[in-house]
Design an enzyme around this catalytic site. Structure first.
Site, PDB file in Angstrom:
ATOM      1  N   ASP A 122     -28.910  79.338  40.869  1.00 61.40           N
ATOM      2  CA  ASP A 122     -30.130  79.023  40.137  1.00 61.40           C
ATOM      3  C   ASP A 122     -31.374  79.265  40.985  1.00 61.40           C
ATOM      4  O   ASP A 122     -31.298  79.480  42.196  1.00 61.40           O
ATOM      5  CB  ASP A 122     -30.105  77.562  39.685  1.00 61.40           C
ATOM      6  CG  ASP A 122     -29.032  77.294  38.648  1.00 61.40           C
ATOM      7  OD1 ASP A 122     -28.641  78.245  37.945  1.00 61.40           O
ATOM      8  OD2 ASP A 122     -28.581  76.132  38.539  1.00 61.40           O
TER       9      ASP A 122
ATOM     10  N   TYR B  64     -19.915  74.964  48.533  1.00 54.24           N
ATOM     11  CA  TYR B  64     -21.344  74.665  48.489  1.00 54.24           C
ATOM     12  C   TYR B  64     -21.668  73.549  49.477  1.00 54.24           C
ATOM     13  O   TYR B  64     -20.852  72.656  49.708  1.00 54.24           O
ATOM     14  CB  TYR B  64     -21.771  74.217  47.087  1.00 54.24           C
ATOM     15  CG  TYR B  64     -21.869  75.323  46.070  1.00 54.24           C
ATOM     16  CD1 TYR B  64     -23.063  76.011  45.880  1.00 54.24           C
ATOM     17  CD2 TYR B  64     -20.775  75.665  45.281  1.00 54.24           C
ATOM     18  CE1 TYR B  64     -23.164  77.023  44.935  1.00 54.24           C
ATOM     19  CE2 TYR B  64     -20.862  76.685  44.336  1.00 54.24           C
ATOM     20  CZ  TYR B  64     -22.060  77.347  44.168  1.00 54.24           C
ATOM     21  OH  TYR B  64     -22.157  78.357  43.230  1.00 54.24           O
TER      22      TYR B  64
END
Length: 269
Positions: free
Chosen positions: A55, A111
């Site tokens: 994003d 992540y």
């Protein structure tokens, strides 16, 4: 030949990784460089595939892309980097089979989220993170994006403290939109004593309990890497790694100075 690349970027200046009209994205710069260097004619004709989109504002250290090219001798990090802005760099490459799919062939994704500040009960956050491991319906931890299923499997969550910084590592097979950032929000709320483990258990049962929570800010999230098992023999480019490290060291010094400047701008009675 089909080539895979490991890509890193500082996401602050980009509206995400996936190409979009009229805004700056990582793929917009990447495609421009690959075309200008005549490595590919177009993403479509090269069967370009990315391991996964990030994003707006999200960073990456180990994003993976793959494409076909008739000029594999040019598809190496230091040449591609010559056409990229300094906030994007390629640091490893590999020859892969023509059927290699950077997204579907991924075994897991890693992540890391960085939180600044004190006052978190780390032991509570670690205990809560154990409840998220395994296979669950993460509908309450996602933003609707037309996914057929919201069931995902998390392999590992690690919460550790480094000074006044808390780092949360999350590893899973795949992730929903905003899933990692909402997990961070949930763990932060528990760490602050705002919510407890019973609430988290409810959140993992969306059929009987629904609640929308805000995702943590994008700037703290980095895609650290994508794992393909033993399928790929990566060749790292030491020059590109060293050059990027030098540039990032300079950025760190600049940000430290800016942090001090901002401290001076805070009004003190």
């Amino acid at each position: 030949m089909r080539v895979a690349l490991k890509l890193a970027y500082i996401g602050t200046e980009f509206h995400g990784s996936q190409i979009q009209p009229s805004v700056e994205t990582v793929e917009k710069e990447l495609f421009k460089a690959l075309r200008n260097l005549r490595i590919i004619e177009s993403p479509k004709s090269a069967n370009y595939i990315c391991a996964g989109r990030t994003d707006a504002g999200v960073h990456a250290l180990g994003q993976v892309i793959a494409f076909d090219t008739d000029r594999p001798n040019l598809a190496i990090p230091r040449i591609i980097n010559s056409g990229l802005p300094p906030t994007i760099w390629v640091w490893a490459h590999a020859e892969v089979p023509y059927d290699f799919d950077a997204r579907r062939h991924a075994v897991s994704r890693h992540y890391r989220y960085v939180i600044s500040g004190e006052g978190y009960d780390i032991s509570k956050m670690r205990e809560a993170s154990k409840l998220l491991l395994g296979t669950h319906d993460f509908e309450n931890f996602s933003r609707s994006n037309g996914e057929k299923s919201t069931v995902r499997t998390l392999e590992r969550i690690n919460v550790r403290v480094d000074g006044d910084i808390t780092k949360i590592d999350v590893v899973g097979n795949s992730f929903l939109w905003n899933m990692v950032r909402k997990i961070v929000t949930a763990l932060s709320m528990i760490g602050k004593g705002v919510r407890d483990n019973d609430w988290l258990i409810q959140m993992l049962n969306p059929d009987i309990y629904e609640e929308g929570i805000e995702p943590a800010p994008a700037y703290g999230l980095t895609l650290m890497g994508v794992n393909y098992g033993e399928e790929i023999n990566w060749i790292e480019d030491n020059y590109s790694i060293r050059r990027a490290s030098d540039q990032n060291s300079k950025r760190i010094l600049r940000y430290r100075v800016m942090a001090e400047v901002l401290e001076e701008l805070i009004y003190h009675e």
